[in-house]
Structure formats: C-alpha cells, structure tokens
Design an enzyme around this catalytic site. Structure first.
Site, short mmCIF file in Angstrom:
data_model
loop_
_atom_site.label_atom_id
_atom_site.label_comp_id
_atom_site.label_asym_id
_atom_site.label_seq_id
_atom_site.Cartn_x
_atom_site.Cartn_y
_atom_site.Cartn_z
N GLU A 22 0.81 -1.21 0.00
CA GLU A 22 0.00 0.00 0.00
C GLU A 22 0.85 1.27 0.00
O GLU A 22 0.54 2.23 -0.71
CB GLU A 22 -0.94 0.00 1.20
CG GLU A 22 -2.14 -0.92 1.07
CD GLU A 22 -1.81 -2.39 1.25
OE1 GLU A 22 -2.68 -3.23 0.96
OE2 GLU A 22 -0.68 -2.69 1.69
N HIS A 71 -9.78 -6.20 10.26
CA HIS A 71 -10.38 -5.96 8.95
C HIS A 71 -11.75 -5.31 9.05
O HIS A 71 -12.48 -5.26 8.05
CB HIS A 71 -10.51 -7.28 8.16
CG HIS A 71 -9.21 -7.87 7.73
ND1 HIS A 71 -8.31 -8.38 8.62
CD2 HIS A 71 -8.66 -8.02 6.48
CE1 HIS A 71 -7.25 -8.85 7.95
NE2 HIS A 71 -7.44 -8.63 6.65
#
Length: 325
Positions: A60, A129
C-alpha cells in the site's frame, strides 16, 4: 426514477472517469484481472486495458506513493485500498506526503489523488479488517473525506471529487454495496460539505453518516410509531462537513444525537457534538447524545460483532433517554 445498486453506482462513477478523462487511471490490489475484491471493476481490464486499470503488488505504501507522484506530475490517479485497515500501511504517504504537497510547495504542486477504500464491520472479518478509521483522516488538514450512504450520493459526490485539486479519501461501507436507491438518468453533482436531510422531522435531530444512515432511518420509523418525529441528517462528507445544516436542524428540534460506527472514544461524532454545544447551546433542551461503536477490537463471533456495532435499538434508546431527561 430508475434504481441502482450501490456497487453499480461506484462502477459507473469510475467508468465515467476513465471515459471522460484520459489522464485518469485506476491502481489497486486485484482490481484488474480479478475484477475487484468487491466486483466493482469487473470487466474494466477488458474495456480499458492494462495501462488504465493496473493490478498493484501488496504494498500500500508503494502504490499510494506512486499515485501521489503521478498526481503531482499531472495525472488523475484513483488508488483503491482494499480496506481502510490497510491504509495504515500507507499512512505516511497519505498524511505526510499527499496531504501536505500543496502547502509545503507553496502551491507549486498539487496532488489531486483519489483514494477509494472500504470501511466498517458487520461482515465477520474480525478485529484487523473491520475498523472504521475515516474519522482519523478527517482530522488531517489537506485531506478531504467523503462517506456516501446511497447510490445517489456515491455518483453525485464522486463527480464532485473529480473536480478537486486536493487529495480525497472516498470511503465506501462494506455492507452498503448491495443496497439499492434511486438515481436519476440526468447528470448531477453533489458539492462536498453539503449534508442531506434524509428524513424531515420536528421533534429530534439524529446526525449520522455511511451505514449508520439507514440504521438511523430505521430507528426514526420505529419512533414515529410512538409519535416522535425524528429528522435524520446524513453528513455525506466529514471534511469538509456541513455544520450549518446540522445547527439549523438542532435549533428547530432542541435535541440531537450523533450516530457513528467508529469507536465512541475519539470518534468524529465528538467533533459534531462539540460544535452543536458551542454554537447552539441556548437552543438545547437536553445534552447532545452520542451513539458509537464499542471500545473493543471488533469480535469475530457474529453475536458479539453485532453487539459492538450501533443498532436501530441503540439509536431508539438514545432518543428516548434524551426525551425523558
């Protein structure tokens, strides 16, 4: 009026961008060959080719940095981070680089980067998550944060986001992708920082955003059965956020509760509640209420997960408790 699914509205917004702006491209994990982890970009690779729809490695920081540099060089990248939890791996790029480029260069550079990402719990994806971190980004000068709750808002807000010269975090909720709503065929845009009154009411103001908007609307319908007329305001964006619409409503109703899925401690709802207290104190008939997520890592077990996320029942209780005060 024709209807559209939330996922379809996101796909249409992206497709419009690629068709209308040759300087735009998409990059993210699994968005090309796989069609996107949420099936938003299904078929895009075949339609636009590998230079416009790019599969990124699992890094990322790397591909957000690539997006920042591309934006500074004059392109219009749209970076997809699979979930907002993974944005933590790109925090330096987002907070210390792209958000500050215009300021630190004295306006010589801009970074019109769009970061799409997915927030929220409810899908049994457990603690790392299922977080709602959009409020963190809303605290950063130089960033804009958009949190649409309906297909109509997705399409109208994304069109406005494309016009920005500063980076925007465009936050979609995982449980909203299959939701359905009216979307007109004629082109429209929604200015950033304009809240929407999703339900008009005279007795109480409930302020929410993202998936908490349908939760608040369901609570309002239940309260209406008892003769309590609740106004539901959807913030639609957290930076900038529309304090004027919220304050106008609270000055009419005299009572307010702010609802968000993020942890209550340090949540964006505290900013909203503080602003109401500072600018509409003399109109309040009760303290501003807050409903937020439980201050725990998100449980995996279904029943515990549901207990940690604000519900229709918790909003109803907050309103009734306030009215009884």
């Amino acid at each position: 009026m024709p209807q559209m699914i939330y996922r379809e509205a996101v796909a249409q917004a992206l497709r419009e961008t690629l068709v209308e702006d040759a300087s735009s491209f998409l990059i993210g994990e699994d968005i090309a060959a796989y069609g996107g982890p949420y099936a938003v970009t299904k078929g895009f690779l075949e339609e636009f080719g590998p230079k416009r729809v790019v599969d990124a490695p699992i890094s990322e920081s790397g591909f957000v940095g690539l997006g920042t540099g591309a934006a500074m060089a004059g392109l219009r990248p749209i970076v997809e981070i699979m979930t907002i939890n993974f944005a933590l791996l790109a925090m330096d790029q987002i907070v210390n680089q792209t958000a500050k480029i215009r300021y630190m260069s004295g306006g010589q550079y801009t970074s019109p980067l769009i970061v799409r990402t997915v927030t929220g719990g409810g899908a049994q994806l457990a603690a790392t998550h299922s977080q709602s971190l959009e409020g963190w980004f809303a605290s950063v000068p130089g960033l804009k944060v958009v949190v649409p709750s309906t297909p109509y808002d997705v399409l109208g807000l994304f069109r406005a986001v494309r016009e920005q010269e500063d980076p925007v975090i465009f936050v979609e909720h995982i449980l909203l992708y299959s939701s359905r709503g009216d979307v007109p065929e004629e082109r429209y845009t929604i200015p950033l920082g304009s809240a929407d009154i999703k339900r008009a009411g005279s007795d109480y103001t409930v302020i929410a955003y993202s998936r908490m908007v349908p939760v608040a609307l369901a609570a309002a319908e239940r309260l209406a059965e008892d003769g309590i007329d609740v106004e539901v305001i959807d913030l639609r964006s957290l930076r900038p956020w529309d304090a004027d619409t919220v304050l106008e409503s609270v000055r009419r109703t005299g009572r307010a509760v702010v609802v968000e899925e993020a942890w209550r401690t340090g949540g964006f709802g505290a900013e909203v509640a503080s602003t109401i207290q500072e600018r509409a104190f003399d109109y309040l008939d009760a303290p501003v209420g807050r409903v937020g997520g439980a201050d725990v890592p998100m449980p995996y077990a279904r029943d515990l997960e549901q207990a940690a996320i604000p519900s229709e029942e918790s909003v109803v209780k907050a309103v009734r408790d306030s009215l009884a005060a």
